[in-house]
Structure formats: structure tokens, C-alpha cells
Design a protein around this motif. Structure first.
Motif, PDB file in Angstrom:
ATOM      1  N   ALA A  50       0.852  -1.200   0.000  1.00  0.00           N
ATOM      2  CA  ALA A  50       0.000   0.000   0.000  1.00  0.00           C
ATOM      3  C   ALA A  50       0.890   1.253   0.000  1.00  0.00           C
ATOM      4  CB  ALA A  50      -0.916  -0.010   1.221  1.00  0.00           C
ATOM      5  N   PRO A  51       0.437   2.322  -0.666  1.00  0.00           N
ATOM      6  CA  PRO A  51       1.272   3.510  -0.823  1.00  0.00           C
ATOM      7  C   PRO A  51       1.692   4.191   0.491  1.00  0.00           C
ATOM      8  CG  PRO A  51      -0.823   3.770  -2.001  1.00  0.00           C
ATOM      9  CD  PRO A  51      -0.830   2.428  -1.366  1.00  0.00           C
ATOM     10  N   ASN A  52       0.888   4.085   1.522  1.00  0.00           N
ATOM     11  CA  ASN A  52       1.214   4.748   2.793  1.00  0.00           C
ATOM     12  C   ASN A  52       1.678   3.761   3.859  1.00  0.00           C
ATOM     13  OD1 ASN A  52       0.509   7.359   1.867  1.00  0.00           O
ATOM     14  ND2 ASN A  52      -1.644   6.830   2.108  1.00  0.00           N
ATOM     15  N   GLY A  53       2.226   2.634   3.442  1.00  0.00           N
ATOM     16  CA  GLY A  53       2.656   1.603   4.375  1.00  0.00           C
ATOM     17  C   GLY A  53       1.637   0.479   4.423  1.00  0.00           C
ATOM     18  N   THR A  54       1.944  -0.556   5.167  1.00  0.00           N
ATOM     19  CA  THR A  54       1.091  -1.743   5.223  1.00  0.00           C
ATOM     20  C   THR A  54      -0.351  -1.391   5.582  1.00  0.00           C
ATOM     21  OG1 THR A  54       2.946  -3.151   5.806  1.00  0.00           O
ATOM     22  CG2 THR A  54       0.754  -3.979   6.352  1.00  0.00           C
ATOM     23  N   PHE A  55      -1.275  -1.910   4.781  1.00  0.00           N
ATOM     24  CA  PHE A  55      -2.707  -1.734   5.017  1.00  0.00           C
ATOM     25  C   PHE A  55      -3.251  -3.081   5.472  1.00  0.00           C
ATOM     26  CE2 PHE A  55      -7.195  -1.467   4.141  1.00  0.00           C
ATOM     27  CZ  PHE A  55      -7.527  -0.131   4.288  1.00  0.00           C
ATOM     28  N   THR A  56      -3.902  -3.086   6.624  1.00  0.00           N
ATOM     29  CA  THR A  56      -4.476  -4.311   7.165  1.00  0.00           C
ATOM     30  C   THR A  56      -5.916  -4.449   6.692  1.00  0.00           C
ATOM     31  OG1 THR A  56      -3.015  -4.209   9.073  1.00  0.00           O
ATOM     32  CG2 THR A  56      -5.003  -5.576   9.289  1.00  0.00           C
ATOM     33  N   HIS A  57      -6.206  -5.571   6.023  1.00  0.00           N
ATOM     34  CA  HIS A  57      -7.519  -5.801   5.430  1.00  0.00           C
ATOM     35  C   HIS A  57      -8.460  -6.616   6.305  1.00  0.00           C
ATOM     36  CE1 HIS A  57      -7.007  -4.271   1.255  1.00  0.00           C
ATOM     37  NE2 HIS A  57      -5.747  -4.293   1.642  1.00  0.00           N
ATOM     38  N   TRP A  58      -7.896  -7.424   7.227  1.00  0.00           N
ATOM     39  CA  TRP A  58      -8.756  -8.304   8.024  1.00  0.00           C
ATOM     40  C   TRP A  58      -7.992  -8.750   9.250  1.00  0.00           C
ATOM     41  CZ3 TRP A  58     -10.973 -13.599   5.982  1.00  0.00           C
ATOM     42  CH2 TRP A  58     -12.276 -13.794   6.458  1.00  0.00           C
ATOM     43  N   VAL A  59      -8.670  -8.748  10.381  1.00  0.00           N
ATOM     44  CA  VAL A  59      -8.091  -9.232  11.637  1.00  0.00           C
ATOM     45  C   VAL A  59      -9.129 -10.136  12.308  1.00  0.00           C
ATOM     46  CG1 VAL A  59      -7.172  -8.595  13.904  1.00  0.00           C
ATOM     47  CG2 VAL A  59      -6.733  -7.108  11.926  1.00  0.00           C
ATOM     48  N   LEU A  60      -8.759 -11.382  12.534  1.00  0.00           N
ATOM     49  CA  LEU A  60      -9.608 -12.338  13.250  1.00  0.00           C
ATOM     50  C   LEU A  60      -8.778 -12.937  14.374  1.00  0.00           C
ATOM     51  CD1 LEU A  60     -11.077 -14.272  10.173  1.00  0.00           C
ATOM     52  CD2 LEU A  60     -12.272 -12.569  11.546  1.00  0.00           C
ATOM     53  N   PHE A  61      -9.392 -13.159  15.528  1.00  0.00           N
ATOM     54  CA  PHE A  61      -8.659 -13.777  16.633  1.00  0.00           C
ATOM     55  C   PHE A  61      -9.625 -14.532  17.540  1.00  0.00           C
ATOM     56  CE2 PHE A  61      -9.759  -9.492  17.840  1.00  0.00           C
ATOM     57  CZ  PHE A  61     -10.126  -9.557  19.184  1.00  0.00           C
ATOM     58  N   ASP A  62      -9.057 -15.333  18.423  1.00  0.00           N
ATOM     59  CA  ASP A  62      -9.827 -16.193  19.335  1.00  0.00           C
ATOM     60  C   ASP A  62     -10.711 -17.196  18.600  1.00  0.00           C
ATOM     61  OD1 ASP A  62      -8.611 -15.088  21.511  1.00  0.00           O
ATOM     62  OD2 ASP A  62     -10.350 -13.953  22.211  1.00  0.00           O
ATOM     63  N   MET A  63     -10.285 -17.596  17.383  1.00  0.00           N
ATOM     64  CA  MET A  63     -10.994 -18.664  16.685  1.00  0.00           C
ATOM     65  C   MET A  63     -10.631 -19.995  17.350  1.00  0.00           C
ATOM     66  SD  MET A  63     -10.587 -17.730  12.635  1.00  0.00           S
ATOM     67  CE  MET A  63      -8.819 -17.457  12.681  1.00  0.00           C
ATOM     68  N   SER A  64     -11.566 -20.907  17.391  1.00  0.00           N
ATOM     69  CA  SER A  64     -11.298 -22.240  17.926  1.00  0.00           C
ATOM     70  C   SER A  64     -10.206 -22.904  17.093  1.00  0.00           C
ATOM     71  CB  SER A  64     -12.574 -23.084  17.868  1.00  0.00           C
ATOM     72  OG  SER A  64     -12.257 -24.448  18.047  1.00  0.00           O
ATOM     73  N   PRO A  65      -9.296 -23.665  17.729  1.00  0.00           N
ATOM     74  CA  PRO A  65      -8.286 -24.381  16.951  1.00  0.00           C
ATOM     75  C   PRO A  65      -8.893 -25.497  16.100  1.00  0.00           C
ATOM     76  CG  PRO A  65      -8.170 -25.006  19.256  1.00  0.00           C
ATOM     77  CD  PRO A  65      -9.146 -23.863  19.165  1.00  0.00           C
ATOM     78  N   ALA A  66     -10.162 -25.807  16.332  1.00  0.00           N
ATOM     79  CA  ALA A  66     -10.866 -26.792  15.508  1.00  0.00           C
ATOM     80  C   ALA A  66     -11.395 -26.176  14.216  1.00  0.00           C
ATOM     81  CB  ALA A  66     -12.017 -27.409  16.299  1.00  0.00           C
ATOM     82  N   THR A  67     -11.210 -24.872  14.036  1.00  0.00           N
ATOM     83  CA  THR A  67     -11.649 -24.202  12.809  1.00  0.00           C
ATOM     84  C   THR A  67     -10.806 -24.699  11.645  1.00  0.00           C
ATOM     85  OG1 THR A  67     -12.272 -22.225  14.071  1.00  0.00           O
ATOM     86  CG2 THR A  67     -11.983 -21.947  11.691  1.00  0.00           C
ATOM     87  N   LEU A  68     -11.435 -25.375  10.718  1.00  0.00           N
ATOM     88  CA  LEU A  68     -10.721 -25.914   9.566  1.00  0.00           C
ATOM     89  C   LEU A  68     -10.929 -25.089   8.312  1.00  0.00           C
ATOM     90  CD1 LEU A  68     -11.433 -29.724  10.073  1.00  0.00           C
ATOM     91  CD2 LEU A  68      -9.445 -28.380  10.806  1.00  0.00           C
ATOM     92  N   GLN A  69     -11.946 -24.201   8.358  1.00  0.00           N
ATOM     93  CA  GLN A  69     -12.190 -23.369   7.181  1.00  0.00           C
ATOM     94  C   GLN A  69     -12.989 -22.125   7.553  1.00  0.00           C
ATOM     95  OE1 GLN A  69     -14.477 -25.516   4.299  1.00  0.00           O
ATOM     96  NE2 GLN A  69     -16.184 -25.890   5.678  1.00  0.00           N
ATOM     97  N   ILE A  70     -12.858 -21.144   6.695  1.00  0.00           N
ATOM     98  CA  ILE A  70     -13.727 -19.970   6.716  1.00  0.00           C
ATOM     99  C   ILE A  70     -14.376 -19.959   5.341  1.00  0.00           C
ATOM    100  CG2 ILE A  70     -13.866 -17.460   6.865  1.00  0.00           C
ATOM    101  CD1 ILE A  70     -11.350 -17.534   8.631  1.00  0.00           C
ATOM    102  N   LEU A  71     -15.672 -19.999   5.319  1.00  0.00           N
ATOM    103  CA  LEU A  71     -16.386 -20.037   4.048  1.00  0.00           C
ATOM    104  C   LEU A  71     -16.374 -18.671   3.366  1.00  0.00           C
ATOM    105  CD1 LEU A  71     -19.466 -22.161   5.173  1.00  0.00           C
ATOM    106  CD2 LEU A  71     -17.394 -22.949   3.981  1.00  0.00           C
ATOM    107  N   GLU A  72     -16.586 -18.679   2.065  1.00  0.00           N
ATOM    108  CA  GLU A  72     -16.706 -17.446   1.287  1.00  0.00           C
ATOM    109  C   GLU A  72     -17.807 -16.568   1.880  1.00  0.00           C
ATOM    110  OE1 GLU A  72     -18.839 -16.604  -2.887  1.00  0.00           O
ATOM    111  OE2 GLU A  72     -17.056 -17.868  -3.034  1.00  0.00           O
ATOM    112  N   ASN A  73     -17.503 -15.283   1.996  1.00  0.00           N
ATOM    113  CA  ASN A  73     -18.471 -14.291   2.474  1.00  0.00           C
ATOM    114  C   ASN A  73     -19.053 -14.665   3.838  1.00  0.00           C
ATOM    115  OD1 ASN A  73     -19.835 -11.851   2.229  1.00  0.00           O
ATOM    116  ND2 ASN A  73     -21.633 -12.811   1.338  1.00  0.00           N
TER     117      ASN A  73
END
Length: 146
Positions: A50-73
Motif C-alpha cells: 500500500a502507498p502509505n505503508g502496510t494496510f491491514t484488510h482483516w483481523v480475526l482472533f480467538d478462533m477455535s483451533p478446531a476451525t478448519l475453514q472460513i467459508l466465502e463471504n
């Protein structure tokens, strides 16, 4: 640990439907080989070009370690959404102003949950993760606007 997506083609390009030029929804993601000792997962999507330095598009946390996928949308069944560089607790689709940009999905396996509220910043998430990262994996996709 591994992160893959059918939303990124064989040449490493993010499919247009997952960008500002398409539906702008998050691509599907699949996680594998998560350490059995993990207590939670976190995911950060950054554009370091990104022109003004790193741009963060998405932040997710505290997901279960059993999470095997994130579906589209969709959001994962567990976890919290942090704030992106646009100021929203949401997925911000790739929208490079010029040239080709890299979009780096980084998945972290952590030995604890993070004591943070939904809407936390990437900086707060990274600070809370210090000393708790068991493993991490990256997936890089590129996008160039027509």
C-alpha cells in the motif's frame, strides 16, 4: 501448519470476485496441520505494498483451533473480528490504487485465547500474541486492477 484458498488461482492471483472489483467478499480459506496444543487461532490479512505503508484488510482472533475453514463471504463460527486499516471490524477487499499488490494471509496458532474485545486493532492483537505463537503459516495472493 498450512493455509490454502480456492479464491487464489494457480498463478497466485486473487480471483476478482474477492476484490473491490467484484463482490468484495472474503475468499474461502482452509486450515490444516494446526498444532494439537493450540488453544486458539488468529488470522491477519495485510497489503505490504500500500502507498502509505502496510494496510491491514482483516483481523480475526480467538478462533477455535478446531476451525478448519472460513467459508466465502462468512465469518468463522468462533472468534472475534478486529479492526482493519479502514476503521471497520470487517473484511476490506483488495483495492490496489495502481500496480500489483501482495495480500498476505497469516494464520497463527496460539497457546491461549487473547484477552481482547472485538474490534481490537492489529497492533493490540500482535502485542497480546507475544510469547504465545506455537506456529504460523502464510498464503500470499496478488491482485492488479484492470
Amino acid at each position: 501448519m498450512e493455509i490454502t484458498s480456492s479464491g487464489i488461482d494457480a498463478q497466485g492471483k486473487i480471483l476478482p470476485e474477492y476484490t473491490i472489483d467484484g463482490d468484495g467478499c472474503n475468499p474461502p480459506l482452509t486450515f490444516s496441520q494446526v498444532p494439537t496444543s493450540a488453544a486458539s487461532l488468529a488470522l491477519i490479512l495485510d497489503d505490504p505494498d500500500a502507498p502509505n505503508g502496510t494496510f491491514t484488510h482483516w483481523v480475526l482472533f480467538d478462533m477455535s483451533p478446531a476451525t478448519l475453514q472460513i467459508l466465502e463471504n462468512a465469518l468463522p463460527m468462533t472468534g472475534k473480528v478486529g479492526t482493519n486499516s479502514g476503521g471497520d471490524a470487517d473484511y476490506y477487499p483488495p483495492a490496489p490504487p495502481s500496480g500489483t499488490h501482495r495480500y498476505i494471509f497469516t494464520l497463527f496458532a496460539l497457546d491461549s485465547l487473547l484477552d481482547l474485545p472485538a474490534g481490537a486493532s492489529k497492533q493490540d492483537v500482535l502485542a497480546a500474541m507475544q510469547g504465545h505463537v506455537l506456529d504460523q503459516a502464510e498464503l500470499i495472493g496478488t491482485y492488479t486492477r484492470a
